[in-house]
Scaffold this active site. Structure first.
Site, PDB file in Angstrom:
ATOM      1  N   TYR A   1     -14.302   7.089  27.816  1.00 39.54           N
ATOM      2  CA  TYR A   1     -13.102   6.250  27.689  1.00 39.54           C
ATOM      3  C   TYR A   1     -13.487   4.785  27.774  1.00 39.54           C
ATOM      4  O   TYR A   1     -12.958   3.944  27.037  1.00 39.54           O
ATOM      5  CB  TYR A   1     -12.089   6.590  28.799  1.00 39.54           C
ATOM      6  CG  TYR A   1     -10.774   5.878  28.579  1.00 39.54           C
ATOM      7  CD1 TYR A   1      -9.757   6.487  27.854  1.00 39.54           C
ATOM      8  CD2 TYR A   1     -10.574   4.579  29.050  1.00 39.54           C
ATOM      9  CE1 TYR A   1      -8.568   5.824  27.612  1.00 39.54           C
ATOM     10  CE2 TYR A   1      -9.383   3.914  28.811  1.00 39.54           C
ATOM     11  CZ  TYR A   1      -8.383   4.535  28.095  1.00 39.54           C
ATOM     12  OH  TYR A   1      -7.219   3.887  27.850  1.00 39.54           O
TER      13      TYR A   1
ATOM     14  N   PHE B   1      -1.756 -11.278   1.580  1.00 33.60           N
ATOM     15  CA  PHE B   1      -2.021  -9.842   1.526  1.00 33.60           C
ATOM     16  C   PHE B   1      -0.863  -9.157   2.264  1.00 33.60           C
ATOM     17  O   PHE B   1      -0.362  -9.683   3.259  1.00 33.60           O
ATOM     18  CB  PHE B   1      -3.377  -9.442   2.112  1.00 33.60           C
ATOM     19  CG  PHE B   1      -3.599  -7.962   1.942  1.00 33.60           C
ATOM     20  CD1 PHE B   1      -3.832  -7.443   0.683  1.00 33.60           C
ATOM     21  CD2 PHE B   1      -3.472  -7.087   3.005  1.00 33.60           C
ATOM     22  CE1 PHE B   1      -3.945  -6.069   0.486  1.00 33.60           C
ATOM     23  CE2 PHE B   1      -3.583  -5.709   2.818  1.00 33.60           C
ATOM     24  CZ  PHE B   1      -3.830  -5.202   1.560  1.00 33.60           C
ATOM     25  N   THR B   2      -0.481  -7.972   1.779  1.00 32.03           N
ATOM     26  CA  THR B   2       0.746  -7.314   2.254  1.00 32.03           C
ATOM     27  C   THR B   2       0.821  -7.217   3.782  1.00 32.03           C
ATOM     28  O   THR B   2       1.745  -7.743   4.403  1.00 32.03           O
ATOM     29  CB  THR B   2       0.840  -5.905   1.634  1.00 32.03           C
ATOM     30  OG1 THR B   2      -0.393  -5.221   1.880  1.00 32.03           O
ATOM     31  CG2 THR B   2       1.086  -5.980   0.136  1.00 32.03           C
TER      32      THR B   2
ATOM     33  N   ASP C   1     -10.294 -13.411   6.861  1.00 32.59           N
ATOM     34  CA  ASP C   1     -10.158 -11.973   6.642  1.00 32.59           C
ATOM     35  C   ASP C   1     -11.461 -11.534   5.971  1.00 32.59           C
ATOM     36  O   ASP C   1     -11.677 -11.786   4.780  1.00 32.59           O
ATOM     37  CB  ASP C   1      -8.934 -11.691   5.760  1.00 32.59           C
ATOM     38  CG  ASP C   1      -8.746 -10.196   5.499  1.00 32.59           C
ATOM     39  OD1 ASP C   1      -9.718  -9.435   5.659  1.00 32.59           O
ATOM     40  OD2 ASP C   1      -7.627  -9.801   5.115  1.00 32.59           O
TER      41      ASP C   1
ATOM     42  N   LYS D   1     -13.434  -0.964   4.140  1.00 35.61           N
ATOM     43  CA  LYS D   1     -13.863  -1.415   2.810  1.00 35.61           C
ATOM     44  C   LYS D   1     -15.380  -1.665   2.837  1.00 35.61           C
ATOM     45  O   LYS D   1     -16.154  -0.720   2.840  1.00 35.61           O
ATOM     46  CB  LYS D   1     -13.098  -2.670   2.410  1.00 35.61           C
ATOM     47  CG  LYS D   1     -11.668  -2.395   1.930  1.00 35.61           C
ATOM     48  CD  LYS D   1     -10.704  -2.145   3.025  1.00 35.61           C
ATOM     49  CE  LYS D   1      -9.258  -2.251   2.591  1.00 35.61           C
ATOM     50  NZ  LYS D   1      -8.335  -1.931   3.689  1.00 35.61           N
TER      51      LYS D   1
ATOM     52  N   ARG E   1       0.242  -3.460  -7.941  1.00 32.33           N
ATOM     53  CA  ARG E   1       0.095  -4.720  -7.216  1.00 32.33           C
ATOM     54  C   ARG E   1       0.907  -5.772  -7.972  1.00 32.33           C
ATOM     55  O   ARG E   1       0.351  -6.583  -8.716  1.00 32.33           O
ATOM     56  CB  ARG E   1      -1.382  -5.128  -7.110  1.00 32.33           C
ATOM     57  CG  ARG E   1      -2.152  -4.405  -6.001  1.00 32.33           C
ATOM     58  CD  ARG E   1      -1.548  -4.677  -4.666  1.00 32.33           C
ATOM     59  NE  ARG E   1      -2.230  -4.132  -3.510  1.00 32.33           N
ATOM     60  CZ  ARG E   1      -1.583  -3.625  -2.456  1.00 32.33           C
ATOM     61  NH1 ARG E   1      -0.276  -3.525  -2.437  1.00 32.33           N
ATOM     62  NH2 ARG E   1      -2.235  -3.211  -1.397  1.00 32.33           N
TER      63      ARG E   1
ATOM     64  N   PHE F   1       6.029  -0.773  -0.952  1.00 31.16           N
ATOM     65  CA  PHE F   1       5.219  -0.139  -1.999  1.00 31.16           C
ATOM     66  C   PHE F   1       4.650   1.207  -1.558  1.00 31.16           C
ATOM     67  O   PHE F   1       4.374   2.071  -2.373  1.00 31.16           O
ATOM     68  CB  PHE F   1       4.079  -1.060  -2.449  1.00 31.16           C
ATOM     69  CG  PHE F   1       3.134  -1.457  -1.362  1.00 31.16           C
ATOM     70  CD1 PHE F   1       3.411  -2.517  -0.524  1.00 31.16           C
ATOM     71  CD2 PHE F   1       1.952  -0.755  -1.168  1.00 31.16           C
ATOM     72  CE1 PHE F   1       2.544  -2.871   0.497  1.00 31.16           C
ATOM     73  CE2 PHE F   1       1.068  -1.103  -0.156  1.00 31.16           C
ATOM     74  CZ  PHE F   1       1.376  -2.166   0.681  1.00 31.16           C
TER      75      PHE F   1
HETATM   76  C1  LIG Z   1      -7.806  -8.043   2.305  1.00 28.75           C
HETATM   77  C2  LIG Z   1      -7.246  -7.019   3.235  1.00 28.75           C
HETATM   78  N1  LIG Z   1      -6.900  -7.359   4.477  1.00 28.75           N
HETATM   79  C3  LIG Z   1      -6.395  -6.461   5.342  1.00 28.75           C
HETATM   80  C4  LIG Z   1      -6.183  -5.161   4.980  1.00 28.75           C
HETATM   81  C5  LIG Z   1      -5.542  -4.203   5.964  1.00 28.75           C
HETATM   82  O1  LIG Z   1      -6.470  -3.306   6.448  1.00 28.75           O
HETATM   83  P1  LIG Z   1      -6.120  -1.796   6.858  1.00 28.75           P
HETATM   84  O2  LIG Z   1      -5.659  -1.079   5.626  1.00 28.75           O
HETATM   85  O3  LIG Z   1      -7.423  -1.278   7.389  1.00 28.75           O
HETATM   86  O4  LIG Z   1      -5.083  -1.830   7.893  1.00 28.75           O
HETATM   87  C6  LIG Z   1      -6.547  -4.745   3.699  1.00 28.75           C
HETATM   88  C7  LIG Z   1      -6.328  -3.338   3.284  1.00 28.75           C
HETATM   89  O5  LIG Z   1      -6.231  -3.001   2.127  1.00 28.75           O
HETATM   90  C8  LIG Z   1      -7.091  -5.694   2.793  1.00 28.75           C
HETATM   91  O6  LIG Z   1      -7.441  -5.357   1.545  1.00 28.75           O
END
Ligand SMILES: Cc1ncc(COP(=O)(O)O)c(C=O)c1O
Length: 471
Positions: A85, A137-138, A228, A271, A395, A462
């Site tokens: 843990y 980014f979303t 990021d 990624k 997208r 989405f």
């Molecule tokens: C540029 C970017 N930032 C953040 C994220 C979010 O990461 P996660 O899907 O691991 O939560 C993504 C996911 O597609 C991404 O492409």
């Protein structure tokens, strides 16, 4: 740091051929489906590729997130999981990997990227502050907004034009950022949110010159610059290829230098880092770290596992080192380019230049007869699935969501369908199948009718929205 590997075997002899720096040891069978099966599966999924069952998919290009093939070293690492843990040895290995390859001293693990985005947004945004970024980014923007921030897009205009061939379409327009600081005051800027590469712009890179300039500007105003780093190694590949002075530097050194111009970073390790789950947050400032380390306990798990198993952290530590290898990155982006070149030969409209992780088809170019409110990119994803069982993702206007103030759709300039290539998963022959299917759908473009949305969830619509075909 690794030595740069300039050429594959074929290229060393001046030949065209290149190949992956690995061979396949284990395979996973794929299921072929008939068109009538796909018509039913798509209807059941409300014409949303996120709602398809993976068993109904032939070639899965939905995302490169968590869909990578791990190496034998990573699988061996999974067996070395220390599932304590607290104080798992795998955490210390991960911490060391992030310190070595990214250069940040203080590390917090999270279960995936959005876990890290949540924590940094809570810790670093005061309600009503602005958060300038190089295109949204979303999940990033949503967490910034949920923390009370106001996102402002300060990316260069070229990023919004799929035909613009500029080499660094992920760059921040420094003039736009300076104007925002002048208008709102530095104290009202939470931080600059810099993504490298920029997913929503088509995987476009940020130049080293741009991050250096941004860093200097931010330091002058006392504003923090957070990165990021989800696809930073891919970004470093483009710097090596396109920016003066970097051709002879290994990707690892370029990525490290890039991070040195920032105050901290978060990453979806699903990624670049070649794993199926994982993320992290890392900063230079000790007091911010203390706050993040405290918050992670509330939302993710203790600060030495952050929602992950020990084995996941081990696979991530090994994957990070593998992601820095030049020959790996050359093959990874080489495969994306192979597919792009096939499509370019048929004049299929797509975002140019082709980015690191995906081909972004220009749905407006496919379907000029459709209004954006008829969801051209969602339509294209549906048609591709019907044609051959290939799963892509929207997208465009669906991903962009609604304006928090007015409730209207955001209408982004880019209306794209993403063919995302998982790392080390598919072969060149799979890419041939994909190319032929895209061509068939392009040839039938005049017949497309568009969609209407019949169910819309409140957040990140989405993922779960449902659609019906317009007749
Ligand atoms: C540029 C970017 N930032 C953040 C994220 C979010 O990461 P996660 O899907 O691991 O939560 C993504 C996911 O597609 C991404 O492409």
């Amino acid at each position: 740091m690794s030595e740069i590997v300039h050429r594959t075997m074929g290229q060393q002899s001046g030949r065209r051929s290149w190949a992956e720096p690995w061979k396949i040891k284990m395979v996973e069978p794929l299921r072929m489906t008939r068109r009538e099966d796909r018509v039913k599966a798509l209807a059941d999924a409300g014409c949303n590729t996120f709602l398809l069952r993976s068993d109904d998919v032939y070639i899965d290009l939905l995302t490169d997130s968590g869909t990578n093939a791990m190496s034998d070293r990573q699988w061996a690492g999974m067996m070395l999981g220390d599932e304590a843990y607290a104080g798992s040895r795998n955490f210390y290995h991960l911490e060391e990997a992030i310190q070595t390859w990214y250069g940040y001293p203080y590390v917090v693990p999270t279960h995936q990227g959005r876990g890290a985005e949540h924590l940094i947004s809570r810790a670093a945004i005061r309600k009503g502050q602005y958060v300038p970024g190089n295109m949204y980014f979303t999940t990033t923007r949503l967490h910034q907004e949920l923390a009370g921030g106001i996102f402002v897009d300060v990316i260069v205009d070229a990023a919004h034009d799929p035909t613009d061939l500029s080499p660094f379409k992920g760059d921040v327009d420094v003039g736009k950022l300076e104007r925002l600081i002048a208008e709102r005051g530095a104290d009202n800027i939470a931080y600059v949110s810099l993504a490298a590469t920029v997913n929503m712009a088509g995987g476009q890179p940020v130049s080293m010159a741009n991050v250096k300039t941004l860093h200097a500007l931010c330091q002058r105003h006392g504003i923090r610059l957070f990165l990021d780093a989800t696809r930073l190694m891919e970004n470093a590949f483009f710097i090596q290829e396109r920016e003066g002075g970097y051709a002879d530097q290994p990707i690892a050194a370029i990525a490290h230098e890039f991070c040195s111009h920032t105050d901290g970073a978060w990453m979806s390790a699903k990624k670049d880092a070649l794993v199926n789950i994982g993320g992290w947050l890392a900063v230079r400032d000790q007091s911010l770290f203390e706050e993040l380390r405290n918050l992670v306990v509330v939302y993710e798990g203790l600060h030495t596992y952050g929602g992950l198993a020990g084995r996941d952290m081990e696979a991530m530590a090994i994957g990070i080192a593998e992601s820095t290898q030049d020959d790996h990155m050359r093959a990874r982006i080489g495969q994306v380019r192979y597919l792009a070149e096939l499509l370019q030969d048929w004049a299929v409209p797509m975002v140019q230049p082709v980015g690191g992780h995906a081909i972004f088809l220009d749905a407006r170019g496919f379907y000029p007869q459709l209004a954006q409110s008829e969801f051209p990119a969602q339509t294209l994803a549906a048609e591709l699935y019907l044609d051959s069982g290939i799963r892509s993702m929207e997208r465009g206007v669906v991903s962009a969501g609604r304006d928090v103030e007015t409730g209207d759709h955001h209408y982004p300039k880019l209306e794209l369908t993403r063919l995302t290539i998982p790392r080390r998963v598919y072969t060149q022959a799979h890419m041939d199948v994909v190319a032929e299917s895209v061509k068939a759908v392009y040839d039938a473009r005049a017949e497309a009718r568009g969609l209407r949305m019949v169910y819309e969830p409140k957040y990140l619509r989405f993922f779960q929205a449902r659609f019906e075909p317009l007749s």
